[in-house]
Design a protein around this motif. Structure first.
Motif, PDB file in Angstrom:
ATOM      1  N   UNK A 269       1.542   6.826   2.949  1.00 44.39           N
ATOM      2  CA  UNK A 269       2.635   6.046   3.512  1.00 44.39           C
ATOM      3  C   UNK A 269       3.948   6.558   2.922  1.00 44.39           C
ATOM      4  N   UNK A 270       4.878   6.883   3.795  1.00 44.83           N
ATOM      5  CA  UNK A 270       6.148   7.464   3.361  1.00 44.83           C
ATOM      6  C   UNK A 270       6.879   6.500   2.428  1.00 44.83           C
ATOM      7  N   UNK A 271       7.536   7.036   1.406  1.00 50.25           N
ATOM      8  CA  UNK A 271       8.250   6.165   0.470  1.00 50.25           C
ATOM      9  C   UNK A 271       9.202   5.197   1.152  1.00 50.25           C
TER      10      UNK A 271
ATOM     11  N   UNK B   6       8.749  10.299  -4.919  1.00 51.14           N
ATOM     12  CA  UNK B   6       9.374   9.346  -4.012  1.00 51.14           C
ATOM     13  C   UNK B   6       8.849   7.943  -4.206  1.00 51.14           C
ATOM     14  N   UNK B   7       7.531   7.818  -4.364  1.00 52.58           N
ATOM     15  CA  UNK B   7       6.929   6.499  -4.600  1.00 52.58           C
ATOM     16  C   UNK B   7       7.368   5.961  -5.956  1.00 52.58           C
TER      17      UNK B   7
ATOM     18  N   UNK C  35       0.816  -1.210   0.000  1.00 54.75           N
ATOM     19  CA  UNK C  35       0.000   0.000   0.000  1.00 54.75           C
ATOM     20  C   UNK C  35       0.853   1.265   0.000  1.00 54.75           C
ATOM     21  N   UNK C  36       0.398   2.245  -0.772  1.00 54.87           N
ATOM     22  CA  UNK C  36       1.065   3.543  -0.821  1.00 54.87           C
ATOM     23  C   UNK C  36       0.315   4.601  -0.014  1.00 54.87           C
TER      24      UNK C  36
ATOM     25  N   UNK D 267       8.832   3.831   4.010  1.00 57.58           N
ATOM     26  CA  UNK D 267       8.060   2.752   4.623  1.00 57.58           C
ATOM     27  C   UNK D 267       7.564   1.761   3.567  1.00 57.58           C
ATOM     28  N   UNK D 268       7.170   2.266   2.401  1.00 61.87           N
ATOM     29  CA  UNK D 268       6.809   1.378   1.293  1.00 61.87           C
ATOM     30  C   UNK D 268       8.022   0.540   0.901  1.00 61.87           C
ATOM     31  N   UNK D 269       9.177   1.181   0.828  1.00 58.26           N
ATOM     32  CA  UNK D 269      10.410   0.473   0.473  1.00 58.26           C
ATOM     33  C   UNK D 269      10.744  -0.596   1.507  1.00 58.26           C
ATOM     34  N   UNK D 270      10.482  -0.301   2.785  1.00 58.66           N
ATOM     35  CA  UNK D 270      10.768  -1.274   3.839  1.00 58.66           C
ATOM     36  C   UNK D 270       9.891  -2.516   3.697  1.00 58.66           C
ATOM     37  N   UNK D 271       8.615  -2.313   3.346  1.00 61.18           N
ATOM     38  CA  UNK D 271       7.724  -3.457   3.129  1.00 61.18           C
ATOM     39  C   UNK D 271       8.239  -4.304   1.974  1.00 61.18           C
ATOM     40  N   UNK D 272       8.652  -3.651   0.904  1.00 59.55           N
ATOM     41  CA  UNK D 272       9.175  -4.382  -0.254  1.00 59.55           C
ATOM     42  C   UNK D 272      10.446  -5.147   0.102  1.00 59.55           C
TER      43      UNK D 272
END
Length: 283
Positions: A53-55, A86-87, A35-36, A57-62
């Motif tokens: 969601x901060x980029x 950023x996304x 989720x973004x 944090x998205x990167x951390x999920x990935x």
């Protein structure tokens, strides 16, 4: 098939991953939704609650998914609306890492920017990001007719000019272009079309034009087309299946009188599309 889908999420209604995930699951696809945003509802209501969601944090999920050793199993990376640069960077990086783990994986991008009625409704930096950095690394893009013109600096109106615009987009990197909401001046009144162009040819399908606006229908379209096309490699068949499913979803939604897509109620239309609209080859 496994699809890594990096999109928005809403609690109420169906846009982004909240529109794409269930239809994909209903046709037998394993979806890894990232989720973004996590909003109460889509922004078309004019007010909503919840966080972007901060980029990072998205990167951390990935990264967490990658650490499970799953990237090598991903067949498709799918993305939709990109709220900020950023996304976009996070998605581009994820695509590169997935393809490094699985060279057969593809990236399908829905380059959301606007539509013919509303114009461009994203930040000025987003079309530049999409045109210069995202589209060139995509294998499939699914713009509407307006977005196709915006991406390529062309004016697609007729079948011929839309084909030329799709070819211009393909020259940027993607091998397959699905053009939604094709409205040509010489079409039959009360109809609308979709076109797909790939290395093997070009095809158009026509449906009745329903008098409604349905947030999330483009997200469903991009998801279903991508999954069908990835599964068979047959653009005409993927177009026919997607059109059948999405039209029945929209017709059910229109009949219901509800603003939100009747996504769950229409599930049989994804699993068993009626194939009621003929596809015509135009090249």
């Amino acid at each position: 098939m496994k699809i890594l889908s990096i999109q928005s999420a809403v609690a109420y209604g169906h846009v982004g991953n909240s529109a794409a995930v269930f239809p994909l699951q209903r046709i037998g696809v394993e979806v890894l939704p990232v989720y973004t945003v996590n909003f109460s509802n889509h922004t078309g209501y004019g007010s909503w609650r919840g966080p972007m969601i901060a980029p990072e944090d998205v990167a951390a999920v990935l990264t967490g998914i990658e650490e499970r050793g799953v990237f090598g199993e991903i067949d498709v990376v799918l993305s939709g609306y990109q709220g900020g640069e950023g996304i976009g960077d996070v998605i581009i990086d994820a695509v590169a890492r997935v393809k490094a783990a699985n060279p057969d994986a593809i990236y399908a991008c829905d380059p959301v920017m606007g539509n013919a009625k509303s114009g461009c409704f994203v930040a000025p930096s987003i079309p530049v990001l999409l045109r210069e950095r995202v589209v060139p690394v995509a294998d499939i893009i699914t713009p509407n007719q307006f977005e196709l013109g915006f991406l390529t600096g062309t004016e697609p109106t007729t079948i011929a000019s839309t084909l030329a615009s799709a070819d211009a987009a393909r020259a940027m990197g993607p091998h397959t272009v699905l053009v939604t909401s094709v409205e040509r001046p010489d079409r039959e009144e009360g109809t609308i079309e979709m076109m797909v162009v790939d290395d093997r040819g070009a095809w158009v399908v026509q449906t009745p034009l329903l008098p409604m606006k349905a947030n999330g229908s483009g997200d469903v379209t991009a998801a279903l087309f991508t999954a069908h096309y990835r599964r068979t490699g047959d653009a005409a068949d993927a177009l026919a299946r997607t059109t059948s499913s999405v039209y029945d979803l929209l017709e059910r939604t229109h009949t219901s009188g509800q603003r939100e897509l009747q996504l769950v109620e229409s599930q049989e239309s994804y699993a068993h599309p009626r194939m009621q609209f003929p596809v015509r080859q135009v090249r």
